[in-house]
Design an enzyme around this catalytic site. Structure first.
Site, short mmCIF file in Angstrom:
data_model
loop_
_atom_site.label_atom_id
_atom_site.label_comp_id
_atom_site.label_asym_id
_atom_site.label_seq_id
_atom_site.Cartn_x
_atom_site.Cartn_y
_atom_site.Cartn_z
N CYS A 115 6.03 43.77 61.89
CA CYS A 115 7.14 42.88 61.57
C CYS A 115 8.17 43.63 60.70
O CYS A 115 8.74 44.61 61.15
CB CYS A 115 6.65 41.59 60.93
N HIS B 218 3.75 39.57 65.22
CA HIS B 218 2.56 39.59 64.37
C HIS B 218 1.31 39.68 65.26
O HIS B 218 0.86 38.65 65.78
CB HIS B 218 2.49 38.32 63.51
N GLU C 48 -1.69 40.04 64.47
CA GLU C 48 -2.80 39.32 63.85
C GLU C 48 -2.72 37.82 64.08
O GLU C 48 -3.69 37.09 63.86
CB GLU C 48 -2.86 39.63 62.35
#
Length: 207
Positions: free
Chosen positions: A79, A185, A187
């Site tokens: 990011c 992102h 994750e």
């Protein structure tokens, strides 16, 4: 072992939990001597580009990263962390970046070429379009990933591994040598994001 850089502007919890779920060994540190023991580093990031660069400079993380990249060791920016890898940004004010990748960071205009307004920030799920095969994306399925950003990278196409579309082409995965970046992102990106983090972990271990 992957070192997650703690410089006060990263979503450390979600990144570390993702690595835990993948059984990838990691540690979190802001100390250069500790981070130097890692095989690879992750530079997360949430917030404003100038603030992040100011912290990286004041805490001597930037010179540490300069040496790390010069030694051709793996570095993944996520990011804002990806945006910091580039040469400059115009967020709030002109600010020099780390300069490991060619290009600059600019705000989404919020207006199409036809004059229609669109929402900024770009927030939501968008499909990845892979442009070329790389070890990082080997075995990674097609699918959607989660973005939250108001600024977008303008860069050379040869370092763009994958892009998404949000009223323009958005570089989503970039790579030059051992420097990697993901604008989304991973994750928080379910199957595709976790597959990419898993591949990064495998590459770090030489698999």
């Amino acid at each position: 072992m992957i070192g997650i850089i703690d410089y006060g502007m990263g979503n450390l919890h979600s990144v570390s939990k993702a690595l835990e779920r993948l059984a990838i060994p990691y540690f979190i540190s802001s100390d250069g001597e500790e981070l130097a023991k890692a095989k690879a580093l992750i530079l997360p990031g949430v917030g404003a580009f100038p603030d992040a660069m100011n912290i990286l400079t004041q805490t001597n993380v930037q010179p540490f990263l300069d040496n790390w990249v010069a030694e051709n060791k793996p570095l993944l920016g996520i990011c804002l962390g990806m945006q910091l890898l580039f040469e400059s940004s115009n967020e709030h004010q002109p600010t020099a970046g780390l300069g490991y990748l060619p290009g600059r960071v600019e705000r989404f205009s919020g207006t199409t070429a036809e004059g229609h307004a669109y929402k900024v920030p770009h927030m939501g799920w968008n499909k990845l379009e892979f442009h070329r095969p790389t070890p990082l994306t080997e075995g990674v399925p097609d699918g959607y990933v989660y973005f939250v950003h108001s600024y977008v990278v303008r860069t050379e196409t040869d370092i763009v591994v994958a892009s998404s579309d949000y009223y323009q082409s958005v570089p989503a995965i970039v790579q030059k040598g051992q420097v990697y970046g993901m604008q989304f992102h991973p994750e928080k990106s379910s199957t595709v994001g976790m597959a990419l983090l898993k591949r990064f972990g495998q590459l770090v271990e030489g698999n």
